[in-house]
Design a protein around this motif. Structure first.
Motif, PDB file in Angstrom:
ATOM      1  N   ALA A 236       0.829  -1.206   0.000  1.00  0.00           N
ATOM      2  CA  ALA A 236       0.000   0.000   0.000  1.00  0.00           C
ATOM      3  C   ALA A 236       0.864   1.257   0.000  1.00  0.00           C
ATOM      4  CB  ALA A 236      -0.924  -0.010   1.218  1.00  0.00           C
ATOM      5  N   VAL A 237       2.023   1.194   0.672  1.00  0.00           N
ATOM      6  CA  VAL A 237       2.917   2.357   0.719  1.00  0.00           C
ATOM      7  C   VAL A 237       3.422   2.704  -0.673  1.00  0.00           C
ATOM      8  CG1 VAL A 237       5.130   3.188   1.591  1.00  0.00           C
ATOM      9  CG2 VAL A 237       3.606   1.916   3.093  1.00  0.00           C
ATOM     10  N   LEU A 238       3.763   1.695  -1.470  1.00  0.00           N
ATOM     11  CA  LEU A 238       4.233   1.939  -2.837  1.00  0.00           C
ATOM     12  C   LEU A 238       3.124   2.554  -3.684  1.00  0.00           C
ATOM     13  CD1 LEU A 238       6.501  -0.317  -4.964  1.00  0.00           C
ATOM     14  CD2 LEU A 238       4.359   0.464  -5.946  1.00  0.00           C
ATOM     15  N   VAL A 239       1.902   2.054  -3.511  1.00  0.00           N
ATOM     16  CA  VAL A 239       0.755   2.594  -4.250  1.00  0.00           C
ATOM     17  C   VAL A 239       0.554   4.069  -3.924  1.00  0.00           C
ATOM     18  CG1 VAL A 239      -1.758   2.475  -4.464  1.00  0.00           C
ATOM     19  CG2 VAL A 239      -0.408   0.381  -4.507  1.00  0.00           C
ATOM     20  N   GLN A 240       0.674   4.408  -2.652  1.00  0.00           N
ATOM     21  CA  GLN A 240       0.472   5.792  -2.238  1.00  0.00           C
ATOM     22  C   GLN A 240       1.606   6.693  -2.717  1.00  0.00           C
ATOM     23  OE1 GLN A 240       0.110   5.406   1.979  1.00  0.00           O
ATOM     24  NE2 GLN A 240      -1.877   4.392   1.892  1.00  0.00           N
ATOM     25  N   GLU A 241       2.841   6.227  -2.570  1.00  0.00           N
ATOM     26  CA  GLU A 241       3.994   7.057  -2.932  1.00  0.00           C
ATOM     27  C   GLU A 241       4.015   7.385  -4.416  1.00  0.00           C
ATOM     28  OE1 GLU A 241       8.904   6.850  -2.883  1.00  0.00           O
ATOM     29  OE2 GLU A 241       7.721   5.292  -1.890  1.00  0.00           O
ATOM     30  N   HIS A 242       3.673   6.408  -5.251  1.00  0.00           N
ATOM     31  CA  HIS A 242       3.772   6.601  -6.700  1.00  0.00           C
ATOM     32  C   HIS A 242       2.415   6.833  -7.363  1.00  0.00           C
ATOM     33  CE1 HIS A 242       8.046   5.595  -6.737  1.00  0.00           C
ATOM     34  NE2 HIS A 242       7.768   4.613  -5.912  1.00  0.00           N
ATOM     35  N   ARG A 243       1.380   6.986  -6.549  1.00  0.00           N
ATOM     36  CA  ARG A 243       0.038   7.278  -7.061  1.00  0.00           C
ATOM     37  C   ARG A 243      -0.380   6.265  -8.120  1.00  0.00           C
ATOM     38  NH1 ARG A 243      -0.889  13.495  -8.399  1.00  0.00           N
ATOM     39  NH2 ARG A 243      -2.979  12.628  -8.629  1.00  0.00           N
ATOM     40  N   VAL A 244      -0.283   4.995  -7.750  1.00  0.00           N
ATOM     41  CA  VAL A 244      -0.670   3.917  -8.656  1.00  0.00           C
ATOM     42  C   VAL A 244      -2.177   3.731  -8.573  1.00  0.00           C
ATOM     43  CG1 VAL A 244      -0.356   1.496  -9.263  1.00  0.00           C
ATOM     44  CG2 VAL A 244       1.544   2.790  -8.275  1.00  0.00           C
ATOM     45  N   LEU A 245      -2.854   3.823  -9.706  1.00  0.00           N
ATOM     46  CA  LEU A 245      -4.291   3.580  -9.755  1.00  0.00           C
ATOM     47  C   LEU A 245      -4.527   2.202 -10.365  1.00  0.00           C
ATOM     48  CD1 LEU A 245      -5.522   7.065 -10.988  1.00  0.00           C
ATOM     49  CD2 LEU A 245      -5.322   6.214  -8.658  1.00  0.00           C
ATOM     50  N   PRO A 246      -5.329   1.360  -9.695  1.00  0.00           N
ATOM     51  CA  PRO A 246      -5.485  -0.028 -10.153  1.00  0.00           C
ATOM     52  C   PRO A 246      -5.923  -0.160 -11.602  1.00  0.00           C
ATOM     53  CG  PRO A 246      -6.434   0.247  -7.970  1.00  0.00           C
ATOM     54  CD  PRO A 246      -6.075   1.620  -8.454  1.00  0.00           C
ATOM     55  N   ASP A 247      -6.722   0.789 -12.092  1.00  0.00           N
ATOM     56  CA  ASP A 247      -7.278   0.649 -13.438  1.00  0.00           C
ATOM     57  C   ASP A 247      -6.537   1.471 -14.485  1.00  0.00           C
ATOM     58  OD1 ASP A 247      -9.342  -1.062 -12.544  1.00  0.00           O
ATOM     59  OD2 ASP A 247     -10.410   0.679 -11.767  1.00  0.00           O
ATOM     60  N   GLU A 248      -5.463   2.175 -14.083  1.00  0.00           N
ATOM     61  CA  GLU A 248      -4.747   2.950 -15.088  1.00  0.00           C
ATOM     62  C   GLU A 248      -3.848   2.023 -15.903  1.00  0.00           C
ATOM     63  OE1 GLU A 248      -2.261   5.913 -13.376  1.00  0.00           O
ATOM     64  OE2 GLU A 248      -1.036   4.500 -12.263  1.00  0.00           O
ATOM     65  N   ASN A 249      -3.235   2.562 -16.934  1.00  0.00           N
ATOM     66  CA  ASN A 249      -2.508   1.731 -17.891  1.00  0.00           C
ATOM     67  C   ASN A 249      -1.103   1.381 -17.391  1.00  0.00           C
ATOM     68  OD1 ASN A 249      -2.035   0.346 -20.277  1.00  0.00           O
ATOM     69  ND2 ASN A 249      -1.235   2.161 -21.313  1.00  0.00           N
ATOM     70  N   TRP A 250      -1.019   0.646 -16.281  1.00  0.00           N
ATOM     71  CA  TRP A 250       0.278   0.235 -15.753  1.00  0.00           C
ATOM     72  C   TRP A 250       0.721  -1.074 -16.402  1.00  0.00           C
ATOM     73  CZ3 TRP A 250       0.278  -4.573 -13.642  1.00  0.00           C
ATOM     74  CH2 TRP A 250      -0.926  -5.072 -13.156  1.00  0.00           C
ATOM     75  N   LYS A 251       2.029  -1.292 -16.400  1.00  0.00           N
ATOM     76  CA  LYS A 251       2.601  -2.528 -16.944  1.00  0.00           C
ATOM     77  C   LYS A 251       3.690  -3.013 -16.000  1.00  0.00           C
ATOM     78  CE  LYS A 251       1.804  -1.163 -21.764  1.00  0.00           C
ATOM     79  NZ  LYS A 251       2.439  -0.849 -23.070  1.00  0.00           N
ATOM     80  N   LEU A 252       3.794  -4.324 -15.860  1.00  0.00           N
ATOM     81  CA  LEU A 252       4.780  -4.931 -14.974  1.00  0.00           C
ATOM     82  C   LEU A 252       5.539  -5.991 -15.754  1.00  0.00           C
ATOM     83  CD1 LEU A 252       5.894  -5.208 -12.048  1.00  0.00           C
ATOM     84  CD2 LEU A 252       4.110  -6.920 -11.658  1.00  0.00           C
ATOM     85  N   ALA A 253       6.867  -5.953 -15.681  1.00  0.00           N
ATOM     86  CA  ALA A 253       7.669  -6.919 -16.431  1.00  0.00           C
ATOM     87  C   ALA A 253       8.927  -7.271 -15.654  1.00  0.00           C
ATOM     88  CB  ALA A 253       8.044  -6.353 -17.802  1.00  0.00           C
ATOM     89  N   ALA A 254       9.385  -8.514 -15.830  1.00  0.00           N
ATOM     90  CA  ALA A 254      10.691  -8.900 -15.299  1.00  0.00           C
ATOM     91  C   ALA A 254      11.771  -8.197 -16.113  1.00  0.00           C
ATOM     92  CB  ALA A 254      10.862 -10.410 -15.372  1.00  0.00           C
ATOM     93  N   ALA A 255      12.924  -7.961 -15.499  1.00  0.00           N
ATOM     94  CA  ALA A 255      13.993  -7.228 -16.183  1.00  0.00           C
ATOM     95  C   ALA A 255      15.346  -7.728 -15.691  1.00  0.00           C
ATOM     96  CB  ALA A 255      13.857  -5.729 -15.927  1.00  0.00           C
ATOM     97  N   ASP A 256      16.361  -7.503 -16.501  1.00  0.00           N
ATOM     98  CA  ASP A 256      17.725  -7.848 -16.109  1.00  0.00           C
ATOM     99  C   ASP A 256      18.289  -6.750 -15.220  1.00  0.00           C
ATOM    100  OD1 ASP A 256      17.916 -10.264 -17.550  1.00  0.00           O
ATOM    101  OD2 ASP A 256      18.261  -9.149 -19.405  1.00  0.00           O
ATOM    102  N   ALA A 257      18.947  -7.140 -14.153  1.00  0.00           N
ATOM    103  CA  ALA A 257      19.591  -6.184 -13.250  1.00  0.00           C
ATOM    104  C   ALA A 257      21.052  -6.576 -13.084  1.00  0.00           C
ATOM    105  CB  ALA A 257      18.893  -6.165 -11.890  1.00  0.00           C
TER     106      ALA A 257
END
Length: 670
Positions: A78-99
């Motif tokens: 919930a803290v991450l959602v609040q800090e970055h203003r993530v809205l559940p229905d907005e056009n977000w994308k999540l992907a694995a990445a090389d680090a």
């Protein structure tokens, strides 16, 4: 990176975000995903649309498969959602990445804990290994790592070659953790061993590499390929350290400068010992000692004997409780590894510098930094430029060529936090940092011990059913209304600052704005939303407009206001709805004296929902109440903006007329 051979990707189009609070697996930037979608833990990136049509944002995350998470769900803190203003229905994308995995992670000592306390905290951190962060990008110029509630700033990350790493990074078990204490918080006793052997006379350090070209101004004009000797580069770097350390007052620092070749002698202080560098006299003496350093044209290098002398100085003259640090600055040119045929010989301590330094570190807690002057590339470039010299040979004598192999071995066995190799820029950067503070090797992070997911499979399934039952059209209408109210709020602030010299509302906090976007499902959700809405639209409203009645209950005169017309929207009964409902739901209103106020609150609820007292779980009623309140707020704020905007325009016309009069007078018109 993959789930059963397929790249891991999820987005708002096929996945629901479920928030989690409290301690557990999902916290900080750790996200729980379905094992059906991701087979093993991975670094990742959460991509979010830009605010107000700006460029897209990215958040570094740690993706962890967790049993019980459905394939169409991602559990986020919930803290991450609040800090970055993530809205559940907005056009977000999540992907694995090389680090990339840093060989060295250098963290800054935060305010509060001592160097020892912070080092202990990092050594025992079960969640540091595996942490994912972004460092050095324009969008994330610096990173912070949360260790048991204490934030550590990332100063720099280095690869195995000492080069700075940027981008998406992940702490691994092979990462060495270094803790840096700024100068104002670190007492340190330092012995600098300055190599003054014959090879330090070689002029293979590019002068042009120094910022500002300071060295070039001392050489012949136009010498773009000018170089300086290794000795002069060392002296210039030591001056940088003195300048940096002198910025901090009241820090107990004792210092010794030892020049060495085949033998060693004290350069500062004038007799063997260590001296605190804290006043103008001692600083000037140290500067003079640096200026007098010079190479010995007929000498070799005995690093072992110099290290023995440094250990003796720190043991006899160091301040109890201070860090003990030896800084060895050398080109290593006269050192060669022990041949295989002599590998079984018994050597004295000074003949085997690596074993000696290992003993000093274990027995006296003395640490070592090594700084290698020049390197093979710099030397080869300089050597090839000497072709016209009558004694030039294709192969230079080994005593001239920089050799930093032993410097690396020494740093490894002696808790060395840094090994630097290079020219003037590298030297100056190292010594300036040494003046700014002291770094301590903490070690490697513990094996990761991730806690269990704080949400049960039943809770996740119930959340899925609740979200699935939501009306998509109502969600869209809700998002539009929230943005309309916030936009009107911003317009009023800008217009009031232009007209009245101050915004009518105080700034809203990011977590309040995030909570304002949340549609409620029941009475508890509504009261939580109401508390944030009240803060934004009522509590932070300018005091002159908050209350239409005085303390005796009589209506106030609008003429008291800086702009009387503002009484129309702000003293409208619809503006007080949040206040009435907040007092009703968030305060004890059972006493008889509150009967009228309770009746007013009930009337507000009935006007929007058709019911005086909806059931606690009546999702439709509580969401309808939210929608009605936001519609009224947006309409009243737009009305206030129109009043302010017209007042600004009227003032502008008046100002134009005032400025016209002198112009007419200057042309002779009365």
């Amino acid at each position: 990176m993959t789930a059963f051979g397929h790249p891991f990707k999820q987005s708002a189009s096929d996945t629901r975000l479920v928030t989690a609070t409290g301690s557990g697996l999902v916290a900080d930037n750790r996200l729980a995903v379905s094992p059906e979608r991701l087979a093993e833990e991975s670094p990742g990136v959460l991509q979010l649309p830009g605010a107000d049509g700006g460029s897209a944002r990215s958040v570094a995350v740690r993706l962890v498969p967790a049993a019980g998470v459905p394939a169409d769900v991602v559990v986020v803190p919930a803290v991450l959602v609040q800090e970055h203003r993530v809205l559940p229905d907005e056009n977000w994308k999540l992907a694995a990445a090389d680090a990339r995995i840093p060989a060295v992670l250098e963290l800054e000592l935060p305010p509060g804990p001592s160097l020892d306390e912070a080092a202990t905290m990092l050594k025992g951190a079960p969640l540091l290994c595996g942490h994912v962060f972004e460092q050095g990008h324009d969008t994330a110029p610096e990173a912070w790592i949360d260790v048991a509630g204490t934030l550590f700033r990332v100063r720099q990350c280095l690869d195995h070659g000492g080069q700075v790493l940027r981008g998406l990074l992940q702490v691994a078990q092979e990462t060495r953790i270094v803790l840096f204490a700024p100068g104002e918080r670190s007492g340190v006793d330092i012995v600098v061993l300055a190599d003054c052997s014959a090879s330090m006379s070689i002029e293979d350090i590019p002068a042009a590499a120094r910022d500002g070209g300071g060295w070039l101004t001392r050489l012949r004009p136009g010498a773009a390929d000018a170089t300086v000797s290794r000795m002069n580069a060392l002296k210039e770097a030591l001056r940088s350290m003195i300048d940096a350390r002198m910025r901090y007052d009241g820090v107990g620092t004792r210092f010794a400068l030892v020049r060495f070749d085949h033998d060693n002698e004290s350069a500062f202080p004038s007799r063997w010992g260590m001296e605190e560098v804290s006043d103008a006299r001692s600083v000037q003496q140290l500067r003079e000692a640096v200026s007098l350093l010079k190479f010995n044209a007929n000498s070799g290098t005995d690093i072992g004997k110099a290290l023995h002398r440094a250990g003796e100085l720190l043991h006899r003259y160091g301040v109890p409780g201070n860090e003990r640090l030896v800084v060895l600055v050398s080109d290593g040119a006269n050192w060669a590894p022990l041949p295989d045929e002599r590998s079984g010989e018994s050597l004295s301590g000074t003949q085997d510098p690596v074993s000696l330094m290992e003993d000093l570190h274990a027995g006296l807690d003395i640490r070592l930094h090594t700084v290698g002057i020049s390197d093979e590339k710099l030397f080869d470039r300089w050597w090839q430029a000497q072709r016209d010299h009558p004694n030039w040979r294709p192969q230079a004598h080994p005593s001239m060529i920089p050799n930093h192999q032993m410097l690396g071995e020494l740093a490894t066995v002696a808790g060395g936090d840094r090994q630097r190799v290079g020219g003037l820029e590298v030297l100056e950067q190292y010594f300036a940092e040494l003046g700014d503070g002291v770094a301590r090797e903490v070690g490697r992070p513990l094996r990761p011990r991730l806690p269990a997911l704080q949400l049960s499979a039943e809770q996740l399934a119930a959340e899925g059913r609740r979200r699935a039952g939501a009306d998509p059209r109502q969600r869209r209408e809700w998002r539009v209304l929230v943005e309309a109210a916030l936009n009107a709020h911003s317009m009023v602030c800008r217009a009031s600052e232009a007209r009245l010299g101050k915004p009518l509302f105080g700034a809203a906090r990011p977590h309040e704005i995030t909570r304002l976007h949340e549609q409620c499902d029941n009475l508890a959700g509504f009261t939580a939303w109401l508390a944030e809405a009240y803060k934004i639209f009522n509590e932070r409203l300018d005091d002159s407009l908050r209350r239409p009645f005085d303390r005796t209950g009589n209506p106030r005169n609008p003429e008291e206001l800086p702009l009387p017309q503002l009484a129309v929207p702000f003293w409208n009964p619809r503006m007080s709805q949040l206040h009435e409902l907040r007092n009703y739901f968030l305060h004890d209103r059972d006493q008889k004296e509150y009967t009228n106020q309770n009746r007013n609150a009930g009337e507000v609820i009935r006007r929007h929902t058709g019911k005086y007292a909806p059931h606690d779980d009546d999702t439709e009623a509580w969401r309808t109440l939210q929608l009605g309140l936001l519609r009224d707020l947006a309409a009243l704020l737009r009305e206030a903006h129109t009043i302010l905007d017209e007042a600004v325009a009227a003032e502008r016309v008046t100002e134009e007329r005032v400025t016209e009069e002198p112009l007419l007078m200057s042309q002779g018109w009365e």
